[in-house]
Design an enzyme around this catalytic site. Structure first.
Site, short mmCIF file in Angstrom:
data_model
loop_
_atom_site.label_atom_id
_atom_site.label_comp_id
_atom_site.label_asym_id
_atom_site.label_seq_id
_atom_site.Cartn_x
_atom_site.Cartn_y
_atom_site.Cartn_z
N MET A 67 0.31 8.38 1.99
CA MET A 67 0.69 7.68 3.21
C MET A 67 1.57 6.50 2.86
O MET A 67 1.27 5.73 1.96
CB MET A 67 -0.58 7.20 3.95
CG MET A 67 -0.30 6.41 5.20
SD MET A 67 0.66 7.36 6.39
CE MET A 67 1.52 6.05 7.23
N ASN A 79 2.32 3.55 4.10
CA ASN A 79 2.10 2.21 4.62
C ASN A 79 3.01 1.20 3.93
O ASN A 79 3.16 1.21 2.71
CB ASN A 79 0.64 1.78 4.39
CG ASN A 79 -0.34 2.90 4.63
OD1 ASN A 79 -0.52 3.36 5.74
ND2 ASN A 79 -0.96 3.36 3.56
N GLU A 109 7.07 9.15 -0.49
CA GLU A 109 6.45 7.99 0.16
C GLU A 109 7.26 6.73 -0.06
O GLU A 109 7.37 5.88 0.84
CB GLU A 109 5.01 7.81 -0.33
CG GLU A 109 4.13 9.04 -0.16
CD GLU A 109 4.10 9.59 1.26
OE1 GLU A 109 4.33 8.83 2.22
OE2 GLU A 109 3.86 10.80 1.42
#
Length: 896
Positions: A267, A269, A302
């Site tokens: 992920m 973030n 990512e």
């Protein structure tokens, strides 16, 4: 669980929120049983919204303790998953303070704040933040976050969140705190926190501008020695993005954290990427070449999201491919650049296309078919699909093909100039690429090109050629068509870039001069098909050529080239495009399998022309070993099934296994040579050269074991068993294990026992052990051997339904990757599927929905499979309590 099905959310109903949140101050008192979350939100009314609207915040599985507006109590009410303040302050801006609790240790969904191996982690995409605190949990609400974390220092010595570390220190009672500030506005789905006992690999780098940055990779104690490759991949990603696209790292630090319980691969973030351990941890003893490549790709993916997804994000979830399709394209380009040589780049491209055909093409032909930019959904988690990601990447690749490498860079520059810091749409991206390249085929046909975003299904491209000896002209006629998809009975023609060349029968690349041109322009052209049918006339062609079409897989379509064996062998031997050489070899094998499918007997003996062509590839000193391995591997059972109007999985499995056995026997001497000639004797490196040699050597070992078992010869199974015991790295050990299992050698059980012992509690190695058994080739005499083994493994002490990796390695591998073992005439595989989906849905609906998709294509099954599959689907759909995630999947599968 919600008992009623969620109503559909439609793209056409999008409306900007009535309120914006500009800044967020979050304070967490972290505890696995009850975490207290205090939020302070700076809220502004949207001046474009109708006045008098309620403030509606999302929240799930939370306990509300306090709600204040500008320091005063405010009345509110709860609806399903919502906190509604009907009468917020009548100001343009005000402050809302909320205090609530959540229970991380009860969060088996792994969405929001949850526990894993003694630590606290978050996963907020797509709608997990609402399980942490009340918020406008939608991607177009972007705010600047400041976060304070407080926790027990002994239990959670590492406290991380997005952005830059502002302050940290000690508190009373053995607790400590850390304050983080992210200066870049972001939607709530990009929020992250980590509180755990972790160790860290650090590396300082200097960007091209001279700014120093700190890179960190955090893992559990004992795993630090497995992080070198992840760090190297991160460093390479940072350097590549700045060199290729002029996009620098924009924070003081960039962090990766590995967690063993994670629904996704990783992920993005902002500044704090949370990763599945599968895509961080690697050593030669525990990870295969494929694992090392996967880590490089996912780390790159990512990191690249930092700009294509974070700095510019999606306006709404229908635009998910805006960030995912674009970033998949970027990570594919990165991996190809890292591969180095043209042949290694081609191998990477072939691997990507194989994945697209294995997953996305069936999706496009099934009940879950949807456009790259969907028009509606019930549960957004179900739309993290191959269509949004991989087909979305192909749409971006077509743009790059139509405007060229430099033109695409200009378009990306304009995209960031226009939209940095905004939440935008797929249309905004396409417009920027087109506007930066006026007069290009993309700009001229932009409205029509967007059909790729709007239409589901895989287009069909038919090519036919005719040669006129008298005029020395070759006419190539291209025709496009598309089958109906759910909700889309009629399709409009797309813009298709068809990269092509013409090859003489003796292997020469012919100069290409289209009618009306004064001179030839090279030996490769990009034809742009915009009509249902168009013809292209090439001049000065003396003899009938062999067309090499869709080079590099320049458009995501199914190609009917109309070429027979002679032309395909010419392409296999002489095409300058490596992808089309591989494609020709696959088509030769596929033609033989499809020709035998209608009968009930064995696969006819493979003809000498085909065997000689395969031998020529295997022995060709100019070809890359990795490329040879791809050509010599027959098409997968799933890809064969996609060519059939009615699918008999057992028949396909039998014929493919018989093809493998014939190749093993007929090329025995060649496999011996390949095995001996491609041993890697120097120290392990996961680079393209060594990986290619290992790939071909291990295919040779598989074939030698297969042939030896058929002949009752113990030598090669014995050598494979010895390799399981003695191999110095995981690639060869794992390949030898699979050779014994798939070859049905009596030594397989002993090899499995030894492999389990070598795993020594390493979770990722154990996942390989489970998957190897769940993916095992079913013996041709049937008997349900694989299903029986999988059922037994459910009770193994190392198995857990709550760990997504372990669940995927066993249940997912069996249901979604082993069609012959799963699709059984006695329906036992379907009963097993239904039991697992219902059991898992009560624990983790996201993972349950992914397992449920094993039945997407049940309607194309032959009887008795089709009726049994429908019965299993109806059983799941009839469950009294079913998550929205699973309900949407099974309901669409059952729709007439």
């Amino acid at each position: 669980m919600r008992e009623a099905a969620a109503s559909a959310i439609r793209r056409e109903d999008y409306a900007a929120p009535a309120f914006w949140i500009r800044t967020v101050e979050l304070t967490f008192d972290l505890d696995p049983a009850k975490t207290i979350v205090a939020s302070k939100l700076a809220i502004e009314r949207n001046p474009q919204a109708a006045p008098g609207q309620a403030l509606v915040l999302h929240g799930e599985d939370l306990t509300l303790l306090r709600c204040l507006a500008d320091g005063e109590s405010v009345s509110f009410r709860h609806e399903e998953g919502l906190l509604v303040i009907d009468h917020p302050p009548e100001k343009d801006a005000f402050t809302l303070e909320i205090r609530n609790t959540c229970a991380p240790e009860k969060n088996t969904q792994l969405s929001g704040l949850y526990t894993s191996t003694g630590g606290l982690f978050t996963q907020c995409e797509a709608e997990g933040f609402r399980r942490i605190t009340y918020f406008l949990d939608r991607p177009d609400v972007m705010a600047v976050f400041s976060v304070t974390l407080r926790a027990d220092k002994a239990k959670y010595p590492v406290l991380l969140s997005n952005g830059n570390l502002v302050e940290q220190g000690s508190l009373d009672n053995g607790r400590h705190f850390a304050k983080w500030h992210d200066p870049f506005p972001k939607p709530s789905y990009l929020f992250a926190l980590v509180a755990a006992d972790l160790v860290c690999r650090e590396q300082k780098i200097v960007s091209r501008s001279g700014k120093e940055h700190l890179l960190q990779v955090y893992v559990r104690r004992g795993d630090l020695d497995k992080t070198e490759h992840a760090m190297a991949s991160l460093i390479a990603s940072v350097a590549w993005d700045e060199a290729r696209f002029g996009l620098p790292l924009d924070l003081d630090r960039f962090m990766i954290v590995a967690v063993s319980d994670f629904n996704m691969g990783a992920m993005e973030n902002k500044g704090l990427n949370v990763f599945n351990t599968k895509y961080v941890l690697a050593s030669p003893a525990t990870a295969t070449d494929g694992d090392f490549a996967g880590i490089e790709s996912v780390v790159g993916h990512e990191y690249f999201h930092n700009w294509t997804g974070n700095r510019i994000t999606c306006r709404d979830w229908f635009q998910l491919s805006l960030k995912e399709g674009l970033t998949v394209y970027r990570d594919q380009e990165f991996s190809m650049d890292m591969a180095g040589s043209p042949s290694a780049r081609a191998v990477k491209r072939i691997d990507d296309v194989r994945g697209l055909r294995a997953v996305q093409f069936p999706e496009d032909a099934g009940p879950m078919a949807h456009p790259v930019r969907p028009d509606r959904y019930q549960e957004i988690n179900n739309f993290y699909t191959a269509t949004v990601y991989e087909k979305g990447a192909e749409v971006v690749r077509m743009m790059a093909t139509l405007v060229g490498r430099e033109g695409f860079r200009r378009g990306m520059d304009l995209y960031f100039e226009r939209h940095d810091g905004q939440a935008v749409t797929c249309d905004d991206f396409a417009q920027a690429i087109a506007d930066a390249n006026p007069g290009s085929a993309l700009a001229v046909n932009l409205a029509q090109f967007k059909h790729w975003y709007a239409q589901a299904g895989t287009p069909r491209l038919t090519a036919r050629g005719s040669h006129d000896v008298t005029t020395r002209r070759f006419t190539l006629t291209l025709t496009q068509s598309a089958l109906p998809s759910p909700g889309q009975p009629d399709k409009q023609p797309c813009v298709m870039p068809v990269v092509m060349g013409l090859i003489s029968t003796d292997g020469r690349a012919l100069p290409l001069r289209l009618a009306g041109e004064e001179a030839a322009h090279g030996t490769e052209r990009t034809l742009v098909l915009t009509q249902p049918e168009e013809s292209f006339v090439f001049e000065d062609i003396d003899d009938a050529p062999v067309p090499s079409l869709l080079r590099g897989f320049s458009a995501p379509v199914v190609l009917d080239s109309g070429l027979y064996d002679g032309a395909l062998i010419t392409l296999l031997r002489h095409d300058h495009d490596a992808f089309n050489r591989w494609e020709a070899g696959q088509r030769l094998a596929l033609n033989r399998l499809l020709a035998a499918l209608p009968g009930t007997g064995e696969l006819p003996a493979l003809d000498d022309a085909y065997i000689d062509a395969m031998r020529a590839v295997l022995r060709d000193p100019a070809l890359d070993p990795a490329f040879k391995e791809l050509v010599l591997t027959p098409p997968g059972e799933g890809y064969v099934a996609e060519q059939c109007a009615e699918v008999d999985p057992q028949r396909i499995h039998r014929l493919r296994e018989e093809m493998r056995q014939q190749l093993a026997a007929r090329l025995h001497a060649d496999w011996l040579w390949a095995w001996e000639a491609h041993q890697v004797r120097e120290g392990y490196r996961p680079d393209a050269v060594q990986s290619g040699k290992r790939a071909l050597a291990n295919l040779a070992l598989t074939m030698l074991v297969l042939d030896a078992v058929a002949k009752g010869d113990p030598v090669w199974p014995g050598r494979a068993y010895q390799r399981v015991k003695d191999a110095g790295q995981m690639t060869d050990r794992h390949a030898a294990l699979k050779a014994l299992i798939d070859g049905h050698s009596p030594l397989a059980q002993g090899a499995l026992a030894h492999f389990h012992g070598v795993a020594a509690g390493d979770d990722l190695v154990l996942d390989k052990w489970f998957a190897a058994q769940a993916q095992a080739a079913e013996p041709l005499d049937g008997g349900g051997v694989v299903l029986g083994r999988v059922k037994a493994l459910l009770k193994h002490p190392d198995f857990s339904m709550k760990n997504p990796n372990r669940l995927r390695s066993l249940v997912g591998s069996f249901c979604r990757e082993n069609p012959a073992a799963f699709h059984r005439a006695d329906a036992a595989g379907y009963v097993f599927w239904a039991d697992r989906v219902l059991e898992l849905d009560a624990i983790n609906p996201q993972i349950a929905a992914r397992i449920a998709r094993a039945m997407d294509r049940w309607r194309v099954l032959a009887e008795p499979y089709r009726s049994a599959a429908r019965e299993a689907l109806a059983r799941v759909a009839g469950s009294a309590k079913l998550s929205d995630d699973v309900r949407e999947i099974v309901s669409k599968a059952l729709e007439d």
